[in-house]
Design a protein around this motif. Structure first.
Motif, short mmCIF file in Angstrom:
data_model
loop_
_atom_site.label_atom_id
_atom_site.label_comp_id
_atom_site.label_asym_id
_atom_site.label_seq_id
_atom_site.Cartn_x
_atom_site.Cartn_y
_atom_site.Cartn_z
N LYS A 212 0.83 -1.20 0.00
CA LYS A 212 0.00 0.00 0.00
C LYS A 212 0.87 1.26 0.00
CE LYS A 212 -4.04 -1.98 2.32
NZ LYS A 212 -4.90 -1.93 3.54
N ARG A 213 1.97 1.23 0.77
CA ARG A 213 2.85 2.39 0.81
C ARG A 213 3.48 2.65 -0.55
NH1 ARG A 213 8.08 2.45 1.22
NH2 ARG A 213 8.16 0.27 1.91
N ILE A 214 3.94 1.56 -1.22
CA ILE A 214 4.55 1.71 -2.54
C ILE A 214 3.52 2.25 -3.54
CG2 ILE A 214 5.56 0.42 -4.46
CD1 ILE A 214 6.80 -1.44 -2.36
N GLN A 215 2.31 1.73 -3.47
CA GLN A 215 1.27 2.19 -4.38
C GLN A 215 0.96 3.66 -4.16
OE1 GLN A 215 -1.90 -0.55 -3.54
NE2 GLN A 215 -1.19 -2.08 -5.03
N ILE A 216 0.91 4.05 -2.90
CA ILE A 216 0.62 5.45 -2.59
C ILE A 216 1.75 6.35 -3.09
CG2 ILE A 216 0.35 7.10 -0.71
CD1 ILE A 216 -1.12 4.90 0.84
N GLU A 217 3.00 5.92 -2.87
CA GLU A 217 4.13 6.72 -3.33
C GLU A 217 4.12 6.83 -4.86
OE1 GLU A 217 7.54 4.83 -1.72
OE2 GLU A 217 7.28 5.67 0.31
N ALA A 218 3.80 5.71 -5.55
CA ALA A 218 3.73 5.75 -7.02
C ALA A 218 2.62 6.68 -7.48
CB ALA A 218 3.50 4.34 -7.55
N GLN A 219 1.49 6.62 -6.80
CA GLN A 219 0.39 7.51 -7.16
C GLN A 219 0.77 8.97 -6.95
OE1 GLN A 219 -2.86 6.12 -4.78
NE2 GLN A 219 -3.24 4.30 -6.06
N GLN A 220 1.51 9.22 -5.87
CA GLN A 220 1.96 10.59 -5.63
C GLN A 220 2.93 11.06 -6.70
OE1 GLN A 220 3.57 10.28 -1.67
NE2 GLN A 220 1.59 10.66 -0.68
#
Length: 282
Positions: A212-220
């Motif tokens: 989830k953290r990686i996905q959020i960072e990628a989305q950012q």
């Protein structure tokens, strides 16, 4: 004819003072013992029942001093305070896991029905009624749940045991106040499997959180890039011929403001250089 006393007949002797003292002392002692045995005290937190020559009376006595017939009656005291009973039971769960349960039960005697309890069961009701009821019902309830559910649904299990014990002990005028499951004890193999499962769940949760953290960072990152691209696009749309002409006029105006009124001596461009000073002298 005169009747005289035979010379050999015994003459009654008066009792000695010591004998009289002993006699009255014995009488007094007996009276004192009778007086002491004519009263009894029912302690606080108890009720009393008369027992006359082995027969129990249904007259319930409140705490305090009460009279009784010496050597004929006695008062039996029944504790009506909350009493604690503890028991260890061994059973199998629904999934056939061996489980030992330590239970603590708080119960009390219904003082309005103390006569029925003592007359039908007697003073050993704790071992005759309470202990077997705990053993049977705890085993019955634990057999309905899987081992893991016994841990996860501890309150549900305790409430079910409480309800069944309440119904069972009400038949004997006993009141269930509260019940607590102090501890569940399982086999070492089961404990190890639970521990391994918890470790696996924690690792899976950590991996899920990392994803989830990686996905959020990628989305950012994507959002930031999109914002920058949109900004450049807007800037390109703002650069028009009119804007360029306006900028040129602004530059020319700034140059005019800075001019000191003197023409340059030499000019260049598309025409040949002309010496302006020479023209002015002619």
């Amino acid at each position: 004819m005169d009747i005289g006393v035979a010379p050999n007949s015994p003459v009654p002797k008066a009792k000695s003072p010591v004998g009289r003292i002993i006699t009255w002392s014995l009488i007094g002692l007996l009276l004192l013992i009778a007086a002491i045995n004519s009263v009894a005290t029912v302690q606080f937190g108890h009720v009393g029942l008369y027992k006359t020559l082995g027969k129990l009376s249904d007259n319930t006595l409140a705490p305090g001093i009460h009279f009784k017939i010496p050597f004929v009656q006695k008062i039996i005291q029944v504790n009506v305070q909350v009493t604690k009973a503890e028991a260890d039971t061994s059973a199998s769960s629904k999934d056939l896991q061996p489980v030992s349960t330590h239970v603590a039960l708080n119960y009390s005697v219904n003082k309005e029905s103390a006569y029925n309890l003592m007359n039908n069961i007697g003073g050993g009701f704790d071992t005759v009624i309470v202990a077997p009821a705990i053993q049977e019902i705890v085993k019955e309830v634990t057999a309905k749940y899987a081992a893991e559910d016994l841990i996860a649904k501890r309150d549900v299990v305790a409430n079910e045991i409480h309800d069944l014990l309440t119904k069972r002990m009400a038949k004997y005028d006993l009141i269930v106040n509260d019940i607590n499951i102090v501890n569940f004890k399982f086999s070492d193999a089961f404990n190890q499997s639970i521990e391994a499962k918890q470790v696996a769940q924690q690792q899976a949760l950590k991996a899920e959180n990392d994803l989830k953290r990686i996905q959020i960072e990628a989305q950012q990152t994507v959002a930031q890039a999109q914002a920058e691209a949109e900004s450049l696009k807007l800037k390109k749309q703002e650069v028009t011929p009119d804007l360029i002409a306006l900028k040129q006029i602004e530059v020319q105006q700034q140059a005019i403001q800075k001019w000191d009124g003197k023409l340059p001596s030499v000019t260049g461009g598309a025409t040949p250089f002309i010496d302006v000073s020479n023209l002015s002298s002619k």
